[in-house]
Design a protein around this motif. Structure first.
Motif, PDB file in Angstrom:
ATOM      1  N   ARG A  38       0.830  -1.210   0.000  1.00 45.58           N
ATOM      2  CA  ARG A  38       0.000   0.000   0.000  1.00 45.58           C
ATOM      3  C   ARG A  38       0.861   1.256   0.000  1.00 45.58           C
ATOM      4  NH1 ARG A  38      -3.445  -3.383   3.335  1.00 45.58           N
ATOM      5  NH2 ARG A  38      -2.370  -2.714   5.230  1.00 45.58           N
ATOM      6  N   GLN A  39       1.922   1.249   0.792  1.00 46.51           N
ATOM      7  CA  GLN A  39       2.814   2.411   0.857  1.00 46.51           C
ATOM      8  C   GLN A  39       3.496   2.650  -0.500  1.00 46.51           C
ATOM      9  OE1 GLN A  39       3.703   4.333   4.058  1.00 46.51           O
ATOM     10  NE2 GLN A  39       1.646   3.506   4.220  1.00 46.51           N
ATOM     11  N   ALA A  40       4.056   1.603  -1.076  1.00 44.84           N
ATOM     12  CA  ALA A  40       4.781   1.736  -2.341  1.00 44.84           C
ATOM     13  C   ALA A  40       3.847   2.127  -3.476  1.00 44.84           C
ATOM     14  CB  ALA A  40       5.492   0.424  -2.675  1.00 44.84           C
ATOM     15  N   LEU A  41       2.695   1.502  -3.550  1.00 43.87           N
ATOM     16  CA  LEU A  41       1.742   1.826  -4.603  1.00 43.87           C
ATOM     17  C   LEU A  41       1.296   3.278  -4.491  1.00 43.87           C
ATOM     18  CD1 LEU A  41       0.283   0.544  -7.006  1.00 43.87           C
ATOM     19  CD2 LEU A  41      -1.574  -0.045  -5.458  1.00 43.87           C
ATOM     20  N   GLY A  42       1.076   3.735  -3.270  1.00 46.85           N
ATOM     21  CA  GLY A  42       0.699   5.130  -3.058  1.00 46.85           C
ATOM     22  C   GLY A  42       1.786   6.092  -3.490  1.00 46.85           C
ATOM     23  N   ILE A  43       3.036   5.778  -3.158  1.00 49.29           N
ATOM     24  CA  ILE A  43       4.156   6.635  -3.561  1.00 49.29           C
ATOM     25  C   ILE A  43       4.230   6.723  -5.077  1.00 49.29           C
ATOM     26  CG2 ILE A  43       6.674   6.798  -3.648  1.00 49.29           C
ATOM     27  CD1 ILE A  43       6.725   5.639  -0.809  1.00 49.29           C
ATOM     28  N   PHE A  44       4.163   5.594  -5.753  1.00 48.00           N
ATOM     29  CA  PHE A  44       4.294   5.596  -7.210  1.00 48.00           C
ATOM     30  C   PHE A  44       3.137   6.311  -7.899  1.00 48.00           C
ATOM     31  CE2 PHE A  44       6.982   1.700  -6.494  1.00 48.00           C
ATOM     32  CZ  PHE A  44       8.173   2.317  -6.846  1.00 48.00           C
ATOM     33  N   LEU A  45       1.914   6.051  -7.465  1.00 46.90           N
ATOM     34  CA  LEU A  45       0.761   6.685  -8.112  1.00 46.90           C
ATOM     35  C   LEU A  45       0.736   8.191  -7.865  1.00 46.90           C
ATOM     36  CD1 LEU A  45      -2.035   4.031  -7.522  1.00 46.90           C
ATOM     37  CD2 LEU A  45      -0.716   4.463  -9.601  1.00 46.90           C
ATOM     38  N   THR A  46       1.088   8.604  -6.666  1.00 44.02           N
ATOM     39  CA  THR A  46       1.151  10.038  -6.379  1.00 44.02           C
ATOM     40  C   THR A  46       2.262  10.697  -7.181  1.00 44.02           C
ATOM     41  OG1 THR A  46       0.356   9.593  -4.145  1.00 44.02           O
ATOM     42  CG2 THR A  46       1.322  11.749  -4.535  1.00 44.02           C
ATOM     43  N   PHE A  47       3.390  10.008  -7.296  1.00 42.15           N
ATOM     44  CA  PHE A  47       4.502  10.538  -8.080  1.00 42.15           C
ATOM     45  C   PHE A  47       4.085  10.773  -9.532  1.00 42.15           C
ATOM     46  CE2 PHE A  47       8.099   9.762 -10.939  1.00 42.15           C
ATOM     47  CZ  PHE A  47       8.963  10.757 -10.523  1.00 42.15           C
ATOM     48  N   PHE A  48       3.412   9.803 -10.136  1.00 43.90           N
ATOM     49  CA  PHE A  48       3.005   9.947 -11.524  1.00 43.90           C
ATOM     50  C   PHE A  48       1.921  11.009 -11.696  1.00 43.90           C
ATOM     51  CE2 PHE A  48       4.536   5.426 -11.913  1.00 43.90           C
ATOM     52  CZ  PHE A  48       5.706   5.775 -12.579  1.00 43.90           C
ATOM     53  N   ALA A  49       0.970  11.066 -10.772  1.00 43.23           N
ATOM     54  CA  ALA A  49      -0.111  12.047 -10.875  1.00 43.23           C
ATOM     55  C   ALA A  49       0.416  13.471 -10.710  1.00 43.23           C
ATOM     56  CB  ALA A  49      -1.178  11.759  -9.825  1.00 43.23           C
ATOM     57  N   LEU A  50       1.248  13.697  -9.710  1.00 41.64           N
ATOM     58  CA  LEU A  50       1.792  15.039  -9.502  1.00 41.64           C
ATOM     59  C   LEU A  50       2.902  15.362 -10.496  1.00 41.64           C
ATOM     60  CD1 LEU A  50       1.933  15.297  -5.612  1.00 41.64           C
ATOM     61  CD2 LEU A  50       0.249  16.272  -7.176  1.00 41.64           C
TER      62      LEU A  50
END
Length: 103
Positions: A38-50
């Motif tokens: 959950r932590q890693a997926l959140g980091i990656f998705l937020t990184f791509f969105a922002l």
């Protein structure tokens, strides 16, 4: 525990690694591996969105700060997985745990 730790570490490697870790954890449903997925997926998705929005800024300082911020979050989570700890990443960790609670 070793398989759970492996799934947690794989989750931080790339966005593909996070998807692979989800499948690695689908049988055993380890709380440790699920936490780090959950932590890693959140980091990656937020990184791509922002990152899409940050890309429109024509300033190296904004881009550098953005990359440095996410690199520090990634290192924090990755080191937690390596050390066998379940510490949420700063600022966004609890949000990711609630958002991806079904993983």
């Amino acid at each position: 525990m070793e398989q759970n730790k492996n799934a947690a570490i794989v989750a931080y490697l790339t966005i593909i690694g996070a998807l692979i870790a989800i499948f690695m954890n689908s049988e055993s449903k380890s709380t440790f591996a699920s936490f780090h997925i959950r932590q890693a997926l959140g980091i990656f998705l937020t990184f791509f969105a922002l990152g899409y929005v940050i890309g429109y800024f024509d300033d190296w300082m904004v881009s550098s700060a953005f990359y440095l911020f996410f690199f520090i979050l990634w290192i924090y989570g990755f080191m937690g997985a390596l050390n066998g700890q379940q510490k949420s990443i700063p600022l966004l960790g609890e949000f990711y745990q609630k958002l991806f609670k079904n993983l």
